[in-house]
Design a protein around this motif. Structure first.
Motif, PDB file in Angstrom:
ATOM      1  N   ALA A   1     -40.768  29.073   3.307  1.00 52.50           N
ATOM      2  CA  ALA A   1     -39.879  29.929   4.100  1.00 52.50           C
ATOM      3  C   ALA A   1     -40.680  31.118   4.629  1.00 52.50           C
ATOM      4  N   GLY A   2     -40.497  31.401   5.916  1.00 49.96           N
ATOM      5  CA  GLY A   2     -41.238  32.491   6.543  1.00 49.96           C
ATOM      6  C   GLY A   2     -42.631  32.124   6.982  1.00 49.96           C
ATOM      7  N   HIS A   3     -42.971  30.834   6.927  1.00 54.04           N
ATOM      8  CA  HIS A   3     -44.317  30.374   7.220  1.00 54.04           C
ATOM      9  C   HIS A   3     -44.305  29.122   8.095  1.00 54.04           C
ATOM     10  N   GLY A   4     -45.377  28.944   8.852  1.00 51.93           N
ATOM     11  CA  GLY A   4     -45.675  27.711   9.546  1.00 51.93           C
ATOM     12  C   GLY A   4     -44.540  27.137  10.370  1.00 51.93           C
TER      13      GLY A   4
ATOM     14  N   ASP B   1     -37.458  16.947   5.441  1.00 55.25           N
ATOM     15  CA  ASP B   1     -37.023  18.338   5.530  1.00 55.25           C
ATOM     16  C   ASP B   1     -35.785  18.553   4.660  1.00 55.25           C
ATOM     17  N   PHE B   2     -35.658  19.753   4.105  1.00 56.18           N
ATOM     18  CA  PHE B   2     -34.560  20.010   3.172  1.00 56.18           C
ATOM     19  C   PHE B   2     -34.133  21.467   3.243  1.00 56.18           C
ATOM     20  N   PRO B   3     -32.903  21.781   2.817  1.00 57.49           N
ATOM     21  CA  PRO B   3     -32.427  23.162   2.845  1.00 57.49           C
ATOM     22  C   PRO B   3     -33.183  24.022   1.821  1.00 57.49           C
TER      23      PRO B   3
ATOM     24  N   VAL C   1     -40.805  29.083  -5.237  1.00 54.62           N
ATOM     25  CA  VAL C   1     -40.985  28.167  -6.371  1.00 54.62           C
ATOM     26  C   VAL C   1     -39.923  27.072  -6.337  1.00 54.62           C
ATOM     27  N   ALA C   2     -38.667  27.448  -6.098  1.00 52.07           N
ATOM     28  CA  ALA C   2     -37.581  26.463  -6.065  1.00 52.07           C
ATOM     29  C   ALA C   2     -37.785  25.448  -4.951  1.00 52.07           C
ATOM     30  N   ASP C   3     -38.243  25.914  -3.784  1.00 53.49           N
ATOM     31  CA  ASP C   3     -38.471  24.991  -2.670  1.00 53.49           C
ATOM     32  C   ASP C   3     -39.622  24.027  -2.978  1.00 53.49           C
ATOM     33  N   ALA C   4     -40.688  24.550  -3.594  1.00 53.54           N
ATOM     34  CA  ALA C   4     -41.800  23.677  -3.968  1.00 53.54           C
ATOM     35  C   ALA C   4     -41.343  22.641  -4.989  1.00 53.54           C
TER      36      ALA C   4
ATOM     37  N   THR D   1     -34.345  25.688   6.974  1.00 54.84           N
ATOM     38  CA  THR D   1     -34.657  24.292   6.716  1.00 54.84           C
ATOM     39  C   THR D   1     -36.157  24.202   6.501  1.00 54.84           C
ATOM     40  N   ILE D   2     -36.548  23.791   5.305  1.00 56.36           N
ATOM     41  CA  ILE D   2     -37.967  23.715   4.977  1.00 56.36           C
ATOM     42  C   ILE D   2     -38.561  22.460   5.604  1.00 56.36           C
ATOM     43  N   ARG D   3     -39.608  22.675   6.420  1.00 50.57           N
ATOM     44  CA  ARG D   3     -40.332  21.543   7.004  1.00 50.57           C
ATOM     45  C   ARG D   3     -41.284  20.984   5.956  1.00 50.57           C
TER      46      ARG D   3
END
Length: 310
Positions: free
Chosen positions: A65-68, A7-9, A89-92, A16-18
């Motif tokens: 973000a905003g999902h799952g 997980d990361f910011p 895109v940045a999170d991916a 916090t992105i799962r």
């Protein structure tokens, strides 16, 4: 199989992105990053993930973000913060960097479904040298509501950008999505022809497809769509990058298969000769979940990755 949860910011500074990295038992031969679509989550792809693991491929996936699971943790659905397209895109790309650092030197393939096909193309624009192969499944292309229906200036002028998008915008985006499927078609029958897939999609609490989209998320979605289907994508993608395009000919997201052929033809016309396109007759959006096509989709993907490795 080993499972890591790195997980990361998020780039939005809020979430916090799962994330998950699935590592096969055998020596890894390639990396596949799976990028899910709008209103769903990455564990809906476990059947496909298992097939990839069996072939010795590392699989990385996150919930946007905003999902799952990311939204389950934050409590915020249908919103990715300011400049949502850039955020996703940045999170991916952040997860891609993490998995490549853990497995240096392995070929890296980006697999994006639906909105994920837009995110994957956005990543290809920002970091073309990082992607060894690009797979666009349920490709988002030639959607009338996105091409000409949404008034971009009016959307940008909405006073409450963090608030729920007025229903007319969302209705315009999805206008006509079930018009071919008969008078009794449900609102998400465009997802799949198989009723069990549609029912499972609706029953999954991590999907929450009916959650209101914020104005700024819808703007980010349109920004992503425009970038993915604009001249910049074709110009930025290296001519040597192999591309696989998968769609159903009853999928409104791909303009009933025409969008898949349009993108493939434009790629070839702009100097990208290594393009394979499969448009499956009779099936709708989730060709990787439709019972009659899911095994063939997995086989197509595995064969494509083997070509990238070779």
């Amino acid at each position: 199989m080993a499972l890591l949860e790195p997980d990361f910011p998020s780039a939005n500074g809020r979430d916090t992105i799962r994330a998950w990295i699935y590592t096969p038992v055998r020596e890894p031969r390639a990396i596949v990053q799976l990028i899910h679509g709008l209103g769903e989550h990455s564990r809906r792809y476990l059947r496909l993930i298992t097939a990839l693991l069996d072939e010795g491929f590392v699989v990385a996936a996150e919930d946007h973000a905003g999902h799952g699971a990311t939204a389950m943790t934050s409590g915020v659905w249908g919103d990715a913060g300011v400049d949502a397209g850039h955020v996703m895109v940045a999170d991916a790309r952040s997860l891609g960097a993490t998995v490549r650092a853990r497995h240096p030197g392995l070929p890296y393939v980006a697999f994006g479904h639906s909105m994920g096909s837009m995110i994957a193309r956005g990543a290809a624009i920002e970091s073309p040298s990082e992607i060894d192969g690009l797979v666009l499944c349920g490709i988002a292309a030639q959607i009338p509501g996105a091409d000409t229906g949404i008034d971009r200036a009016a959307l940008a002028a909405e006073p409450d950008q963090a608030g729920a998008a007025p229903l007319e915008y969302v209705g315009t985006l999805f206008d006509g999505f079930v018009s071919r499927f008969g008078a009794g078609a449900g609102p998400t029958d465009w997802v799949a022809r198989d009723p069990d897939v549609v029912r499972d999609h609706a029953a999954d609490p991590f999907n929450n497809f009916g959650a209101p989209l914020s104005v700024r998320f819808l703007r980010g979605f349109i920004d992503l769509y425009d970038a993915a289907n604009g001249d910049g994508f074709y110009a930025a993608l290296p001519s040597t990058t192999p591309v696989l395009i998968l769609a159903g000919d009853q999928d409104p997201v791909a303009n009933y298969g025409e969008g898949a052929y349009h993108v493939a033809n434009r790629l070839v016309a702009t100097g990208h000769p290594d393009v394979r396109t499969r448009v499956y007759p009779g099936v709708r959006h989730e060709v990787h979940n439709e019972p009659e096509t899911r095994d063939d989709v997995a086989a197509e993907l595995i064969a494509f990755i083997e070509r990238v490795i070779a």
